[in-house]
Design an enzyme around this catalytic site. Structure first.
Site, PDB file in Angstrom:
ATOM      1  N   THR A 239     -16.852 -11.895   5.223  1.00 18.42           N
ATOM      2  CA  THR A 239     -17.906 -12.710   4.717  1.00 18.42           C
ATOM      3  C   THR A 239     -17.424 -14.054   3.900  1.00 18.42           C
ATOM      4  O   THR A 239     -16.874 -14.188   3.133  1.00 18.42           O
ATOM      5  CB  THR A 239     -19.108 -12.162   3.469  1.00 18.42           C
ATOM      6  OG1 THR A 239     -19.169 -10.536   4.085  1.00 18.42           O
ATOM      7  CG2 THR A 239     -20.175 -12.475   3.531  1.00 18.42           C
TER       8      THR A 239
ATOM      9  N   HIS B  88     -10.853  -3.124   5.527  1.00 19.61           N
ATOM     10  CA  HIS B  88     -10.540  -4.290   4.990  1.00 19.61           C
ATOM     11  C   HIS B  88     -10.946  -5.645   5.678  1.00 19.61           C
ATOM     12  O   HIS B  88     -11.427  -5.323   6.903  1.00 19.61           O
ATOM     13  CB  HIS B  88      -8.864  -4.780   5.162  1.00 19.61           C
ATOM     14  CG  HIS B  88      -8.306  -5.740   3.987  1.00 19.61           C
ATOM     15  ND1 HIS B  88      -8.726  -6.924   4.462  1.00 19.61           N
ATOM     16  CD2 HIS B  88      -7.681  -5.814   2.853  1.00 19.61           C
ATOM     17  CE1 HIS B  88      -8.125  -7.894   3.458  1.00 19.61           C
ATOM     18  NE2 HIS B  88      -7.409  -7.183   2.647  1.00 19.61           N
ATOM     19  N   GLY B  89     -11.390  -6.502   4.942  1.00 16.84           N
ATOM     20  CA  GLY B  89     -11.950  -7.666   5.875  1.00 16.84           C
ATOM     21  C   GLY B  89     -11.114  -8.423   6.679  1.00 16.84           C
ATOM     22  O   GLY B  89      -9.657  -8.063   6.632  1.00 16.84           O
ATOM     23  N   ASP B  90     -11.748  -8.748   7.987  1.00 20.62           N
ATOM     24  CA  ASP B  90     -10.624  -9.143   8.990  1.00 20.62           C
ATOM     25  C   ASP B  90      -9.661 -10.440   8.974  1.00 20.62           C
ATOM     26  O   ASP B  90      -9.160 -11.118   9.536  1.00 20.62           O
ATOM     27  CB  ASP B  90     -11.393  -9.182  10.375  1.00 20.62           C
ATOM     28  CG  ASP B  90     -12.361 -10.377  10.297  1.00 20.62           C
ATOM     29  OD1 ASP B  90     -12.653 -10.989   9.220  1.00 20.62           O
ATOM     30  OD2 ASP B  90     -13.222 -10.404  11.334  1.00 20.62           O
TER      31      ASP B  90
ATOM     32  N   ASP C 253      15.312 -43.234 -12.571  1.00 18.59           N
ATOM     33  CA  ASP C 253      15.058 -42.256 -13.459  1.00 18.59           C
ATOM     34  C   ASP C 253      15.690 -42.657 -14.885  1.00 18.59           C
ATOM     35  O   ASP C 253      16.594 -41.899 -15.218  1.00 18.59           O
ATOM     36  CB  ASP C 253      15.596 -40.905 -12.701  1.00 18.59           C
ATOM     37  CG  ASP C 253      15.423 -39.753 -13.461  1.00 18.59           C
ATOM     38  OD1 ASP C 253      14.495 -39.594 -14.673  1.00 18.59           O
ATOM     39  OD2 ASP C 253      16.098 -38.461 -13.389  1.00 18.59           O
TER      40      ASP C 253
ATOM     41  N   TYR D  87       0.642  -1.242  -0.048  1.00 16.77           N
ATOM     42  CA  TYR D  87      -0.026   0.222  -0.125  1.00 16.77           C
ATOM     43  C   TYR D  87       0.694   1.202   0.233  1.00 16.77           C
ATOM     44  O   TYR D  87       0.336   2.325   0.201  1.00 16.77           O
ATOM     45  CB  TYR D  87      -0.912   0.049   1.353  1.00 16.77           C
ATOM     46  CG  TYR D  87      -2.304  -0.834   1.378  1.00 16.77           C
ATOM     47  CD1 TYR D  87      -2.015  -2.109   1.067  1.00 16.77           C
ATOM     48  CD2 TYR D  87      -3.453  -0.367   1.506  1.00 16.77           C
ATOM     49  CE1 TYR D  87      -3.035  -3.158   1.306  1.00 16.77           C
ATOM     50  CE2 TYR D  87      -4.556  -1.091   1.599  1.00 16.77           C
ATOM     51  CZ  TYR D  87      -4.264  -2.387   1.524  1.00 16.77           C
ATOM     52  OH  TYR D  87      -5.368  -3.457   1.462  1.00 16.77           O
TER      53      TYR D  87
HETATM   54  C1  SPV Z   1      14.596 -33.957 -12.707  1.00 15.60           C
HETATM   55  O1  SPV Z   1      13.846 -33.312 -11.737  1.00 15.60           O
HETATM   56  O2  SPV Z   1      14.046 -35.045 -12.819  1.00 15.60           O
HETATM   57  C2  SPV Z   1      15.497 -33.436 -13.303  1.00 15.60           C
HETATM   58  C3  SPV Z   1      16.454 -32.420 -12.805  1.00 15.60           C
HETATM   59  O3  SPV Z   1      15.492 -33.703 -14.686  1.00 15.60           O
HETATM   60  S1  SPV Z   1      17.951 -33.379 -12.503  1.00 15.60           S
HETATM   61  O4  SPV Z   1      17.447 -34.498 -11.572  1.00 15.60           O
HETATM   62  O5  SPV Z   1      18.725 -32.541 -11.880  1.00 15.60           O
HETATM   63  O6  SPV Z   1      18.464 -33.850 -13.771  1.00 15.60           O
HETATM   64 MG    MG Z   2      14.409 -35.301 -15.257  1.00 15.63          MG
END
Ligand code: SPV
Ligand code: MG
Length: 431
Positions: A122, A89-91, A204, A75
């Site tokens: 509200t 403002h709303g509380d 992965d 603000y």
């Molecule tokens: C993931 O999060 O799967 C990525 C990033 O690809 S890393 O694990 O750093 O490759």
């Molecule tokens: Mg990845």
């Protein structure tokens, strides 16, 4: 005549707002400030209507003396210019992160004898229904998908956190913090291949197939509204990749990031310790082009991830690739590194920005985690992904709990550090 001021962020005027207005006009002439989009997204939902349109909405309300733009969440701009006698403002701002705003406004008003008026917030069935409808709308594919591009335009840096389930999605959606008078929340969510695979007990290596990855996205979509960036690994074969683009786009995902590797993909954080092969530039560019060709909206982004630094191929190789991928149509560049220091990433960003001022740069500071968001902004970075921290924080806590229950043959010893049953059963909002 006293000056009374209130700030609105809303897309829909409902009885809660009218109640504030009715109360306000008892004290004097009411000016309503409409908060700027880039300030609203620090603590609230992304507005469906932009600031201009929200100004129009408020202008149509009877009894309002003036409508102005409020461009500072705290603000300060309004207090400096308008010097209101009262801020109403709303509380609901008396607790939680919004209390920081209230405290700041109170301090500023005290400087000249202004006062705050809190009116009961509200929240009846009707308001709840309107609220739910806005939330639902924000989660719809056509609204959600385009928001990442808007965020890149609005935010100094788009703060993105890894999610891999409904519950982690809710954490990304709802966590808002206040520190040193500044309020912050995450802007977007990253569906990490590492964490999605880990949650399923799989490595992965693209073994968790796309159908399963899309299920994860669905779980997240159901309970959130923030934009999603999908970790698309290598993108697979080009003939398959184009289907992934279409599906993700239809689901309302905002972006896919694909990395320039080929063959059996291993996680980048293995670096050269695991055998990994980088794709050649031409082939990877053809994959990007194929993806761009099939997408149906202008909202969706295909971001090219460069593995040259991870695979120790050097900065020049990374830069050559970055420019080639942009020329092929990539909507953004992700540069990855597994170094403890951010130097090579920053050098890449500086050199890339000398030539290309526009294309968004994405980074994942997992290993070089001392770098701050502000420092990244100084080097032209547009998006930071905290790619695995939720998974890595949950896992040790769960292992310790499992061990302690086995050790003590009961659960009492672990209870102190657990979320309460009341908190967990009320965590999820029911419809
Ligand atoms: C993931 O999060 O799967 C990525 C990033 O690809 S890393 O694990 O750093 O490759
Ligand atoms: Mg990845």
């Amino acid at each position: 005549m006293k000056k009374i001021y209130t700030c609105f962020v809303t897309d829909v005027i409902h009885e809660g707002h009218l109640n504030i207005i009715n109360e306000a006009v008892k004290y004097g002439e009411l000016t309503i400030g409409v908060l700027a989009d880039e300030e609203a997204i620090k603590f609230d939902r992304f507005p469906i209507l932009n600031q201009e349109k929200r100004v129009e909405l408020v202008k149509n309300i009877d009894g309002v003396f003036d409508v102005i733009k409020q461009n500072n969440l705290m603000y300060d701009d309004v207090i400096d210019e308008l010097h209101p006698d009262y801020v109403i403002h709303g509380d609901n701002w008396c607790q939680g992160p919004m209390k920081a705003i209230r405290d700041h406004v109170e301090k500023r008003l005290n400087e000249y004898g202004g006062k705050i008026i809190d009116v009961p917030y509200t929240y009846n069935d009707n308001v709840r229904r309107i609220d739910a409808r806005i939330k639902e709308k924000l989660g719809m594919p056509e609204y959600r998908r385009k928001r990442l591009k808007n965020l890149i335009r609005l935010c100094p840096i788009v703060k993105t956190i890894e999610v891999h389930s409904g519950i982690t999605g809710l954490i990304a959606e709802k966590t808002v913090v206040e520190k040193d008078g500044e309020i912050n929340q995450f802007d977007a969510m990253w569906i990490s291949s590492l964490c999605d695979s880990t949650a399923k007990g799989k490595p992965d290596i693209e073994v968790v197939d796309l159908t399963s990855r899309f299920r994860t996205i669905d779980d997240v979509l159901e309970v959130t509204t923030k934009p999603i960036i999908f970790d698309g690994d290598t993108g697979g074969q080009t003939a398959h990749f184009v289907y992934a683009v279409r599906t993700l786009e239809r689901m309302g995902v905002s972006a896919i990031i694909i990395e320039d590797k080929i063959g059996l993909k291993r996680n980048s954080l293995f670096g050269v310790e695991a055998k990994q092969e980088q794709d050649d530039i031409e082939h990877f560019c053809s994959k990007i082009k194929a993806g761009k060709k099939v997408q149906l909206t202008d909202d969706f982004m295909i971001i090219a991830r460069i593995e040259s630094l991870v695979l120790e191929k050097g900065l020049t190789d990374a830069l050559v690739r970055a420019h080639a991928y942009v020329d092929a149509g990539a909507d953004g560049i992700m540069i990855h590194s597994r170094k403890k220091e951010p130097n090579e990433v920053l050098e890449f960003c500086d050199k890339f920005r000398e030539v290309n001022k526009e294309t968004p740069i994405v980074v994942v500071p997992t290993s070089y985690n001392t770098i701050t968001e502000n420092e990244l902004v100084e080097h032209g970075v547009n998006m930071v992904i905290y790619a695995n921290q939720l998974t890595r924080s949950a896992f040790p806590a769960m292992v310790q709990t499992a061990k302690d229950i086995l050790k003590y043959h009961r659960a009492k010893e672990v209870d102190d550090r657990l979320m309460s049953i009341k908190d967990i059963i009320t965590l999820i909002d029911e419809i």
